[in-house]
Design an enzyme around this catalytic site. Sequence first.
Site, PDB file in Angstrom:
ATOM      1  N   CYS A 185     -59.084  25.929  10.650  1.00 27.10           N
ATOM      2  CA  CYS A 185     -57.968  25.286  11.338  1.00 27.10           C
ATOM      3  C   CYS A 185     -58.277  25.054  12.803  1.00 27.10           C
ATOM      4  O   CYS A 185     -57.484  24.431  13.508  1.00 27.10           O
ATOM      5  CB  CYS A 185     -56.703  26.148  11.234  1.00 27.10           C
ATOM      6  N   TYR A 227       0.848  -1.204   0.000  1.00 29.89           N
ATOM      7  CA  TYR A 227       0.000   0.000   0.000  1.00 29.89           C
ATOM      8  C   TYR A 227       0.882   1.253   0.000  1.00 29.89           C
ATOM      9  O   TYR A 227       1.755   1.415   0.866  1.00 29.89           O
ATOM     10  CB  TYR A 227      -0.899  -0.006   1.236  1.00 29.89           C
ATOM     11  N   CYS A 261     -56.014  21.368  -6.049  1.00 31.95           N
ATOM     12  CA  CYS A 261     -54.731  21.068  -5.413  1.00 31.95           C
ATOM     13  C   CYS A 261     -54.713  21.524  -3.962  1.00 31.95           C
ATOM     14  O   CYS A 261     -53.683  21.416  -3.293  1.00 31.95           O
ATOM     15  CB  CYS A 261     -53.584  21.760  -6.150  1.00 31.95           C
ATOM     16  N   CYS A 321     -58.270  25.789  -5.534  1.00 29.66           N
ATOM     17  CA  CYS A 321     -58.376  24.810  -6.603  1.00 29.66           C
ATOM     18  C   CYS A 321     -58.348  23.400  -6.040  1.00 29.66           C
ATOM     19  O   CYS A 321     -58.284  23.190  -4.830  1.00 29.66           O
ATOM     20  CB  CYS A 321     -57.258  25.012  -7.625  1.00 29.66           C
ATOM     21  N   CYS A 364     -58.233  33.570   8.241  1.00 28.65           N
ATOM     22  CA  CYS A 364     -57.398  32.655   9.026  1.00 28.65           C
ATOM     23  C   CYS A 364     -56.141  33.383   9.508  1.00 28.65           C
ATOM     24  O   CYS A 364     -55.502  34.095   8.726  1.00 28.65           O
ATOM     25  CB  CYS A 364     -57.017  31.437   8.181  1.00 28.65           C
ATOM     26  N   CYS A 373     -55.692  27.866   5.937  1.00 26.53           N
ATOM     27  CA  CYS A 373     -56.954  27.572   5.248  1.00 26.53           C
ATOM     28  C   CYS A 373     -57.468  28.832   4.564  1.00 26.53           C
ATOM     29  O   CYS A 373     -56.930  29.916   4.730  1.00 26.53           O
ATOM     30  CB  CYS A 373     -57.999  27.041   6.236  1.00 26.53           C
TER      31      CYS A 373
END
Length: 818
Positions: free
Chosen positions: A620, A175, A715, A713, A643, A648
């Site tokens: 919430c 080595y 999502c 939406c 909120c 939310c």
Amino acid sequence: MACENLVEPNQNINDAVDVRQELDLRIGAAFTRFQTLRLQKIFPNVLSDQLISYGSCQFPTLGFVVERFKAIQAFIPETFFKIKVTHESEDGTVDFNWKRNRLFNHTACLVLYQICMEDPVATVIDVTSKPKSKWRPLPLDTVELEKLASRKLKIGAKETMKIAEKLYTQGYISYPRTETNMFPPDLNLSSLVQQQTGDQRWGAFAQGILDRGGPTPRSGNKSDQAHPPIHPTKYTNALQGNEQRLYEFIVRHFLACCSQDAQGQETIVEIDIAKERFVAHGLMIIARNYLDVYPYDKWNAKVIPVYEMGSRFQPTTIEMLDGETSPPQLLTEADLISLMEKHGIGTDATHAEHIETIKSRMYVGLTPEQRFLPGELGMGLVEGYDSMGYEMSKPDLRAELEADLKLISEGKKDKFTVLRQHVQKYKQVFVEAVAKAKKLDEALSLYFGEASQVTQIEEMQMEIPRPVRKCPQCNRDMILKTKKDGGFYLSCMGYPSCKTAVWFPSSVLEVSIDDSVCPTCKPHPVHGLKFKFKRGSLPATMPLEFVGCIGGCDETLREVLDLRYLQGGGAAPQSGSQTSHQRQQISQPQSWKTSVAANVSRVVELQPTSNENNEVVCNCGQEALLLTVRKEGPNQGRQFYKCSSGNCSFFLWADQRPEGGENAGNRSIPEPARAPLGRASVGFGGNTGSGFRGGFGQPGNKNDFGGGSSATCRCNQPAVTRTVQKDGPNKGRLFHTCSKPREQQCGFFQWADENVPPESGGGFSAPQFGAAGSSGGSGMKSKRAGTNASEKGPTAKKRTCGICRQPGHTKVTCPQKR
């Protein structure tokens, strides 16, 4: 052998490696970024594409080269004078050297010379003969392999290690990365020597070692307790090129260190001429021994006549010579490795890498004699940091770290203590280096010409990135950055694993970090930002330049900048000794009061301690915020609930809240202003057990607060409001759609003037938008009715044709369609 005697890993050595890695990464990354970003801007014609790296080992390595070059530049030659005596005989010519060596005073040397010439007869006053040995080499470690290969074979250190590792993987040598220069007693050296006896070049010498009783290697004083010295493990004669040359060197070095020292006899003759002493040396080699197999060492005999004590002779010449002192030579690679090893810069395994780095960065170059010459960039960097008062090119800082790392590996120092101390030390140097960065510019301008002027934005890019706030997703720092087109955005330091970012709109002309810290937003600290907006981009009541908080407490700024990244936590709920019936006006730092207090009157309702209290609660389950519309329009001055955390889409007009739900004795809420005559805004929601009206509200006119929409939406993200641009009967009409890029949109669509109320229900649970069987949600049309019309709130508006706006048919079957 190690596999047969397994032991527990040494934790101390592991800790030392951890500290080395972390410090090298942090120091290198910080200084490299600072140098590269700054100097690329300051000298764009020369360094625009240059990586200007820094390393705590790399820079002292450069410093050694620059220091030697400056020593040569600063060298002033001096004239010296000396007396030389020669004597010719049948056995040859002998040079006698003056014991004073040389004098720098011409007159003094001339006087002594004239005295010698008055009586130029030499008397032998001493003759000494003694044995002299030339020691065989020590077993080969990595540093010695690199130096000897560079000196004797003219192979660079990096190439040497590359070849050595290849020979190791092929099984020809041991080595190659080792600090050991003594063979362990249990290593069978005789069998290794036996393997080499068949070679035509050194086979006979190897056999001679065995015939004399076997190998007797010379031992050094270093051992890493891991690997033996570098030695051949298998014989081969099938190699070519530099591989063959390096393998041959390793074999010859191994046989030489297993052999015996060269033996000789040295003779020293001293003469006297007018009280001045002169000396001559002669050498006779008796036994070459290891020199027979090791041609890389030279030991030449020097024959002189036989002189007897007290004899006198007439010298052939007595001369007074002059000369000049010479400067030191530029460093060779072997010289540089020796300096690195002496001062503790790097390890045996990294010397070649550091040298290769300063070559590849164009900090240094090589002369035709393969000596290091600093480049303009290397000179400028060293001189720039030296002018700041920090001799960062000196090995002291790194040597201190290496000493501490050794103490960690020996268990004498704590890992975290050393890490903390050196981080603090380098941090102080870094901060002050950034503050004095112009000295770096000035030093490099001597080589690259006048420095370019940079804009304020470019100056900000070169500064240390200050964190603005913690990322709401991963809790790492978020910093202010500049887009390629000149805009601004906040980016998480965890990128690319965390892609949270805040993209400021084009209406933001300038933004910078303020020293003020928001007392409300958590986690602390959330720094204020100095904004400058385009004229006409803000309501008339707001100034164009102000300091605002982007932590979520500044509702107006949140609406203006559309801070959607705060979904999941903006301002922290208030807590403390106040009861659930109290409301507290948020006090903002003086630096941004003018930007918010003049536009939004905000009241924070605290988290209720009991469900029996009569408070407006969002979806919430937290108490909602009471806000006032400030934007000009039919709802200006009207109050509404939203909120408090942004989790939310809850919305409710304050004047649509049932009277029975307000406990006037415990509340102090200003009388809400009624909307002027015009199109009404409709709020929807169910009645809770407490008699409060809950759910969602949707402003029906785009002139309401913020001009935005509460529609969500499929999502489960806030929808955006857009305007129809295509020619036709709907041109100019507003609609809600998914905010994502077109290829990622969920398909949500709703006309802004056709709001559909959500399902009514008990409590304030948020509807599941876009789910099968749901009615669509807040502000969203239901495509599949999951309940009867009688179960809903106010009746939804009938669907109308998109062309003639009449009910009963669609635009596909419209009679006006051509």
